[in-house]
Design a protein around this motif. Sequence first.
Motif, PDB file in Angstrom:
ATOM      1  N   THR A 186     -13.315  11.768  47.484  1.00  0.00           N
ATOM      2  CA  THR A 186     -12.459  11.711  47.605  1.00  0.00           C
ATOM      3  C   THR A 186     -11.410  12.413  46.009  1.00  0.00           C
ATOM      4  O   THR A 186     -10.412  13.082  46.514  1.00  0.00           O
ATOM      5  N   LEU A 187     -11.834  12.065  44.712  1.00  0.00           N
ATOM      6  CA  LEU A 187     -11.527  12.502  44.221  1.00  0.00           C
ATOM      7  C   LEU A 187     -11.749  14.198  43.602  1.00  0.00           C
ATOM      8  O   LEU A 187     -10.702  14.810  42.926  1.00  0.00           O
ATOM      9  N   GLU A 215     -12.522  16.715  46.230  1.00  0.00           N
ATOM     10  CA  GLU A 215     -11.883  17.343  46.858  1.00  0.00           C
ATOM     11  C   GLU A 215      -9.951  17.113  46.418  1.00  0.00           C
ATOM     12  O   GLU A 215      -9.703  18.720  46.559  1.00  0.00           O
ATOM     13  N   GLU A 216      -9.325  16.547  46.127  1.00  0.00           N
ATOM     14  CA  GLU A 216      -8.388  16.337  44.933  1.00  0.00           C
ATOM     15  C   GLU A 216      -8.229  17.432  44.063  1.00  0.00           C
ATOM     16  O   GLU A 216      -7.431  17.909  43.816  1.00  0.00           O
ATOM     17  N   GLY A 250      -8.733  21.272  45.265  1.00  0.00           N
ATOM     18  CA  GLY A 250      -7.218  20.745  46.508  1.00  0.00           C
ATOM     19  C   GLY A 250      -6.132  21.314  44.861  1.00  0.00           C
ATOM     20  O   GLY A 250      -5.612  22.504  45.531  1.00  0.00           O
ATOM     21  N   LYS A 251      -6.469  20.850  44.117  1.00  0.00           N
ATOM     22  CA  LYS A 251      -5.011  20.824  43.551  1.00  0.00           C
ATOM     23  C   LYS A 251      -5.722  22.440  42.495  1.00  0.00           C
ATOM     24  O   LYS A 251      -4.567  23.416  42.058  1.00  0.00           O
ATOM     25  N   ARG A 255       0.052  19.211  38.346  1.00  0.00           N
ATOM     26  CA  ARG A 255      -1.169  18.326  39.367  1.00  0.00           C
ATOM     27  C   ARG A 255      -2.438  18.254  39.158  1.00  0.00           C
ATOM     28  O   ARG A 255      -3.179  17.081  39.536  1.00  0.00           O
ATOM     29  N   TYR A 256      -2.820  19.436  38.501  1.00  0.00           N
ATOM     30  CA  TYR A 256      -4.549  19.470  38.611  1.00  0.00           C
ATOM     31  C   TYR A 256      -4.640  18.688  37.891  1.00  0.00           C
ATOM     32  O   TYR A 256      -6.179  17.842  37.761  1.00  0.00           O
ATOM     33  N   ALA A 294      -4.990  15.367  38.702  1.00  0.00           N
ATOM     34  CA  ALA A 294      -6.005  14.510  39.145  1.00  0.00           C
ATOM     35  C   ALA A 294      -7.265  14.490  38.398  1.00  0.00           C
ATOM     36  O   ALA A 294      -8.509  13.397  38.750  1.00  0.00           O
ATOM     37  N   TYR A 297      -9.856  11.204  37.502  1.00  0.00           N
ATOM     38  CA  TYR A 297     -11.188  11.758  38.073  1.00  0.00           C
ATOM     39  C   TYR A 297     -12.428  11.116  37.137  1.00  0.00           C
ATOM     40  O   TYR A 297     -12.979  10.336  37.041  1.00  0.00           O
TER      41      TYR A 297
END
Length: 186
Positions: free
Chosen positions: A30-31, A33-34, A37-38, A140-141, A144, A148
């Motif tokens: 999940t992390l 993939e976040e 996405g960022k 945001r990146y 994240a 992580y």
Amino acid sequence: MQKYKGLFIILGIVLLLVFGYVYYYNSFITLEEEINGKWAEIENNLQRRADLIPNLVATVKGYAGHEEAIFTEIAQARSRLLGAQGVADTVQASAAMESALGRLLAVVEAYPQLKADQRFAALQDELAGTENRLSVARLRYNEAVKTYNARIRRLPARIIAGMMGLEAKEYFQIEEAARELPKVEF
């Protein structure tokens, strides 16, 4: 029943380990993939910026066609940015693009009629909006990545992350050279 007691304890421990592994495995996915996405959001904004550049350059060329060196530098920086692979390469290419754009905008200061051009003003507003979006996307990146990286370093997640071969991700950091103000000579 007494002889099965040890077996139940072992089975309980095994189940706890399996459920713990599955929990951490899924949280890492999940992390990741976040982060992906960022990163895609950053790439999207970098592409948007790169798409605005030719229009901005064409408008400036109409007024300041003799400033050929800056136009060449922007074209090279844009090509490098579009071909960048990975975080480090993208950061360097982005810094080169920001530096070239800074010099272009400094050249614009010498042409008051260009600053008054509505097309140029609209492009400059679009570019400013894109830079703001890019700044937010970088933030945001990096948040994240921070989440992580902290997660894979804490126990007991660190053990499972090691078993999965997970390593810390790179932050998107501006290079020192990009922090300097552009030097423009007329």
